[in-house]
Design an enzyme around this catalytic site. Structure first.
Site, mmCIF file in Angstrom:
data_model
loop_
_atom_site.group_PDB
_atom_site.id
_atom_site.type_symbol
_atom_site.label_atom_id
_atom_site.label_comp_id
_atom_site.label_asym_id
_atom_site.label_seq_id
_atom_site.Cartn_x
_atom_site.Cartn_y
_atom_site.Cartn_z
ATOM 1 N N TYR A 40 -0.623 129.345 97.430
ATOM 2 C CA TYR A 40 -0.597 130.784 97.694
ATOM 3 C C TYR A 40 0.757 131.386 97.323
ATOM 4 C CZ TYR A 40 -4.975 130.300 100.334
ATOM 5 O OH TYR A 40 -6.277 130.035 100.719
ATOM 6 N N ASP A 98 -6.523 127.145 105.379
ATOM 7 C CA ASP A 98 -7.179 128.454 105.353
ATOM 8 C C ASP A 98 -8.702 128.267 105.376
ATOM 9 O OD1 ASP A 98 -7.664 131.133 105.064
ATOM 10 O OD2 ASP A 98 -6.982 131.287 103.000
#
Ligand code: NAD
Length: 359
Positions: free
Chosen positions: A141, A247
């Site tokens: 990310y 996530d």
């Protein structure tokens, strides 16, 4: 006095955050604490107002507070903005990075009475109590992103996934310490059969395991873990994993608790902790008073525990949630035959009353 930065954000964020504040106010009344709230803009709401999803004043406010309570950000209205202005990339990721919040803690606990609300069989999820610890400021990310044109007229997109020993050690140590306070079982999740970053991850965990002989360490590939979570979730105590795997796995783990609206989170590691529900801004139900505020209320409990060391008060909030659910009250996401449906505000009021009355 505890200074709390309040960032409601977008969508259901503006509906659920006030309910968590009601719970905090009830705690303040009962225990004589003073919580001072300062609200600020973030996400799409901030972009609309000042052209920036993370205004400098918001960041400054967070840095100068004792803790941050966040609702959720994003929504279709802002999906087509240039990527650096989109709420998630332009606000959430930099906020976590700026506050150095490398550890995200997500407890997946099945509250009594909610086993029917899950799509999974009762005998599979009964007694589930998992703590997922997700690395939050590294990995794909945050890696370099690029696009280039290819000779065939198409494009090539690249996202870099990298982890350093330091980043891995820091989060894994954190997870070991958490496991020590629980059932002393740590499962490290990676994809070491394919990814170099995961091979470093696994080697690092194996080294650290020597310092924690009292904790049982296991390793699992992320694809297997996603299967094991729904096959036999009770095998897990603490799971530690990298940013993207965490996530995805925590959304999956939320279904063990009945609804994503039940899953709180704490992001810590820097000077100021950030507390938010694990879900997003739920544009499909925003503005309809259908949102479940319990994940945000439980996130406020985590704030009391992790940022203010008010363990008793944190447990009072959790007990109030348990007691409302035990009496059969449900928001629409948890609704089943024979239960009593409440809207977002009614659920918040009910929890606050229980806190005041010590139920
Ligand atoms: P989401 O979590 O917002 O919603 C997924 C589903 O769960 C929806 O059907 C929604 O109605 C339901 N849901 C979520 N929270 C609920 C609650 N409290 N009560 C009842 N039902 C609830 O995920 P999404 O639809 O993929 O994303 C919507 C937007 O939120 C996107 O813009 C996304 O980028 C953003 N997002 C933000 C965060 C964050 O702020 N931390 C996290 C995830 C997604």
């Amino acid at each position: 006095m505890y200074k709390i930065a309040v960032l409601p954000g977008d969508g259901i964020g503006v509906e659920i955050v006030p309910e968590a504040i009601k719970a905090l106010n009830a705690v303040a009344e009962r225990f004589g604490h003073e919580f001072a709230y300062t609200a600020a803009l973030i996400g799409g709401a901030a972009y609309d107002e000042v052209g920036n999803p993370l205004p400098a004043e918001t960041l400054e406010l967070c840095r100068n507070s004792d803790a941050v309570l966040l609702g959720a950000i994003g929504g279709p209205k802002w999906d087509n903005l240039p990527v650096h202005l989109r709420p998630e990339v332009g606000a959430l990721l930099p906020l976590r990075k700026e506050l150095a919040l490398y550890a995200n803690i997500r407890p997946s606990v099945l509250f009594p009475g909610l086993s029917q609300a899950s799509t999974l069989k009762e005998e599979v999820i009964e007694g589930v109590d998992i703590l997922v610890i997700r690395e939050l400021t590294g990995g794909i990310y945050f890696g370099e992103k690029s696009r280039e044109k290819t000779a065939d007229g198409g494009q090539k997109a690249t996202d870099i996934l990298s982890y350093s020993t330091y980043e891995i050690e820091r989060i894994v140590r954190f997870a070991y310490e958490a496991a020590r306070q629980r059932r002393k079982n740590l499962c490290s999740v990676d994809k070491a059969n394919v990814l170099e970053s995961s091979r470093l991850w696994r080697e690092t965990v194996m080294e650290l395991a020597k310092e924690y002989p009292d904790v049982e360490t296991s390793h699992m590939y992320v694809d297997n873990c996603s299967m094991q979570l729904i096959r036999n979730p009770r095998q897990f105590d603490v799971i530690v994993t990298e940013n993207m795997f965490g996530d995805i796995l925590t959304d999956e783990a939320s279904m063990l608790t009945g609804s994503i609206g039940m899953l709180p989170s704490a992001s810590i590691g820097g000077q100021v902790g950030l507390y938010e529900p694990s879900h997003g801004s739920a544009p499909d139900i925003a503005g309809q008073k259908k949102a479940n505020p319990l994940a945000t209320i439980l996130s406020a409990a985590m704030m009391l525990r992790h940022s203010f060391q008010l363990e008793t008060e944190a447990q009072i909030i959790e007990q109030a949630v348990r007691s409302v659910l035990a009496e059969g009250y449900r928001t629409p996401d948890l609704m089943e035959d024979g239960k009593k449906m409440l809207d977002t505000i009614e659920m918040g009021d009910m929890v606050a009353n229980k806190i005041r009355n010590g139920e």
